[in-house]
Design a protein around this motif. Structure first.
Motif, PDB file in Angstrom:
ATOM      1  N   ILE A   7       0.838  -1.210   0.000  1.00  0.00           N
ATOM      2  CA  ILE A   7       0.000   0.000   0.000  1.00  0.00           C
ATOM      3  C   ILE A   7       0.868   1.254   0.000  1.00  0.00           C
ATOM      4  O   ILE A   7       0.620   2.195  -0.766  1.00  0.00           O
ATOM      5  CB  ILE A   7      -0.965  -0.021   1.207  1.00  0.00           C
ATOM      6  N   ILE A   8       1.916   1.259   0.814  1.00  0.00           N
ATOM      7  CA  ILE A   8       2.828   2.411   0.865  1.00  0.00           C
ATOM      8  C   ILE A   8       3.548   2.567  -0.472  1.00  0.00           C
ATOM      9  O   ILE A   8       3.653   3.677  -1.004  1.00  0.00           O
ATOM     10  CB  ILE A   8       3.830   2.269   2.032  1.00  0.00           C
ATOM     11  N   GLU A   9       4.017   1.472  -1.030  1.00  0.00           N
ATOM     12  CA  GLU A   9       4.693   1.519  -2.335  1.00  0.00           C
ATOM     13  C   GLU A   9       3.778   2.119  -3.390  1.00  0.00           C
ATOM     14  O   GLU A   9       4.174   3.025  -4.144  1.00  0.00           O
ATOM     15  CB  GLU A   9       5.120   0.115  -2.760  1.00  0.00           C
ATOM     16  N   LYS A  13       4.294   5.626  -5.470  1.00  0.00           N
ATOM     17  CA  LYS A  13       4.334   5.626  -6.939  1.00  0.00           C
ATOM     18  C   LYS A  13       3.270   6.558  -7.518  1.00  0.00           C
ATOM     19  O   LYS A  13       3.514   7.252  -8.506  1.00  0.00           O
ATOM     20  CB  LYS A  13       4.156   4.209  -7.484  1.00  0.00           C
ATOM     21  N   ARG A  14       2.087   6.566  -6.895  1.00  0.00           N
ATOM     22  CA  ARG A  14       1.022   7.459  -7.371  1.00  0.00           C
ATOM     23  C   ARG A  14       1.413   8.921  -7.219  1.00  0.00           C
ATOM     24  O   ARG A  14       1.200   9.718  -8.138  1.00  0.00           O
ATOM     25  CB  ARG A  14      -0.285   7.193  -6.616  1.00  0.00           C
ATOM     26  N   ILE A  15       1.983   9.305  -6.069  1.00  0.00           N
ATOM     27  CA  ILE A  15       2.352  10.719  -5.919  1.00  0.00           C
ATOM     28  C   ILE A  15       3.549  11.066  -6.794  1.00  0.00           C
ATOM     29  O   ILE A  15       3.650  12.194  -7.267  1.00  0.00           O
ATOM     30  CB  ILE A  15       2.568  11.142  -4.436  1.00  0.00           C
ATOM     31  N   LEU A  16       4.403  10.103  -7.065  1.00  0.00           N
ATOM     32  CA  LEU A  16       5.520  10.324  -7.976  1.00  0.00           C
ATOM     33  C   LEU A  16       4.990  10.620  -9.384  1.00  0.00           C
ATOM     34  O   LEU A  16       5.452  11.547 -10.047  1.00  0.00           O
ATOM     35  CB  LEU A  16       6.423   9.089  -7.986  1.00  0.00           C
ATOM     36  N   GLU A  17       3.996   9.858  -9.815  1.00  0.00           N
ATOM     37  CA  GLU A  17       3.383  10.087 -11.128  1.00  0.00           C
ATOM     38  C   GLU A  17       2.595  11.391 -11.153  1.00  0.00           C
ATOM     39  O   GLU A  17       2.632  12.129 -12.132  1.00  0.00           O
ATOM     40  CB  GLU A  17       2.455   8.928 -11.484  1.00  0.00           C
ATOM     41  N   GLY A  22       9.113  13.560 -12.282  1.00  0.00           N
ATOM     42  CA  GLY A  22      10.070  12.462 -12.218  1.00  0.00           C
ATOM     43  C   GLY A  22      10.691  12.267 -10.855  1.00  0.00           C
ATOM     44  O   GLY A  22      11.532  11.397 -10.680  1.00  0.00           O
ATOM     45  N   HIS A  23      10.293  13.107  -9.900  1.00  0.00           N
ATOM     46  CA  HIS A  23      10.796  12.933  -8.537  1.00  0.00           C
ATOM     47  C   HIS A  23       9.780  13.474  -7.534  1.00  0.00           C
ATOM     48  O   HIS A  23       8.888  14.238  -7.895  1.00  0.00           O
ATOM     49  CB  HIS A  23      12.146  13.618  -8.339  1.00  0.00           C
ATOM     50  N   VAL A  71      13.658   9.566  -7.018  1.00  0.00           N
ATOM     51  CA  VAL A  71      13.764   9.999  -8.409  1.00  0.00           C
ATOM     52  C   VAL A  71      13.577   8.782  -9.304  1.00  0.00           C
ATOM     53  O   VAL A  71      14.246   7.763  -9.134  1.00  0.00           O
ATOM     54  CB  VAL A  71      15.149  10.632  -8.689  1.00  0.00           C
ATOM     55  N   ARG A  72      12.659   8.905 -10.256  1.00  0.00           N
ATOM     56  CA  ARG A  72      12.446   7.845 -11.243  1.00  0.00           C
ATOM     57  C   ARG A  72      13.427   8.073 -12.379  1.00  0.00           C
ATOM     58  O   ARG A  72      13.444   9.142 -13.000  1.00  0.00           O
ATOM     59  CB  ARG A  72      11.006   7.901 -11.774  1.00  0.00           C
ATOM     60  N   VAL A  73      14.288   7.095 -12.636  1.00  0.00           N
ATOM     61  CA  VAL A  73      15.284   7.200 -13.697  1.00  0.00           C
ATOM     62  C   VAL A  73      14.674   6.657 -14.984  1.00  0.00           C
ATOM     63  O   VAL A  73      14.262   5.500 -15.039  1.00  0.00           O
ATOM     64  CB  VAL A  73      16.564   6.405 -13.337  1.00  0.00           C
ATOM     65  N   GLN A  74      14.591   7.515 -15.985  1.00  0.00           N
ATOM     66  CA  GLN A  74      13.995   7.133 -17.264  1.00  0.00           C
ATOM     67  C   GLN A  74      15.095   6.827 -18.274  1.00  0.00           C
ATOM     68  O   GLN A  74      15.931   7.684 -18.548  1.00  0.00           O
ATOM     69  CB  GLN A  74      13.102   8.265 -17.804  1.00  0.00           C
TER      70      GLN A  74
END
Length: 157
Positions: A7-9, A13-17, A22-23, A71-74
């Motif tokens: 649930i935390i993960e 991920k939702r708030i990151l999106e 990207g962060h 940070v999401r690395v693309q």
């Protein structure tokens, strides 16, 4: 039923999106309060679900104004992603690290869930029923061979 870590993960991920940059910067204590858990649970989720193998960089600043930045690395392309994974695949690969690579391939739409399940079955510790460190060496060779196959297929695209 999903556990608190899942649930935390998903929340992170939702708030990151949603941020779209990207962060995201979070305060561990605020997230722990939101989910009514101990702050170490947040650390666990970040350390196990937001790894380099899964495509994340995590930075933290301690102290009163401290934060954790995820940070999401693309990758530039799927080809570049696969090449980076090949380079990161050492001579020995733990099951957890190998699974993280596979989950990233799903997230980046390089591999379908069905294909991933087959690969995960092939590299599972019960399938590779030999003593360590040989098991981790076999897993690394198998994953590297799969990545090389995908890489050459993508090269033709």
């Amino acid at each position: 039923m999903r556990n608190v870590s899942d649930i935390i993960e998903n929340y992170l991920k939702r708030i990151l999106e949603a941020e779209g940059q990207g962060h995201v910067e979070i305060k561990r204590s605020e997230i722990a309060d939101k989910f009514k858990c101990v702050p170490s649970q947040i650390n666990y989720v970040i350390n196990t679900r937001f790894t380099e193998e899964r495509g994340y960089m995590v930075e933290s600043k301690r102290g009163g104004g401290g934060y954790i930045r995820i940070v999401r690395v693309q990758p530039h392309s799927q080809f570049d992603l696969i090449q980076a994974m090949i380079e990161q695949t050492t001579d020995q690969l733990t099951q957890t690290r190998a699974e993280d690579f596979i989950y990233r391939l799903i997230d980046e739409a390089v591999m379908t869930k069905r294909e991933a399940k087959m690969v995960l079955a092939a590299i599972n510790r019960t399938t590779l029923n030999v003593p360590l460190p040989l098991r981790d060496e076999l897993r690394a060779r198998i994953l590297r061979a799969i990545l090389m196959t995908i890489k050459y297929e993508k090269e033709g695209d």
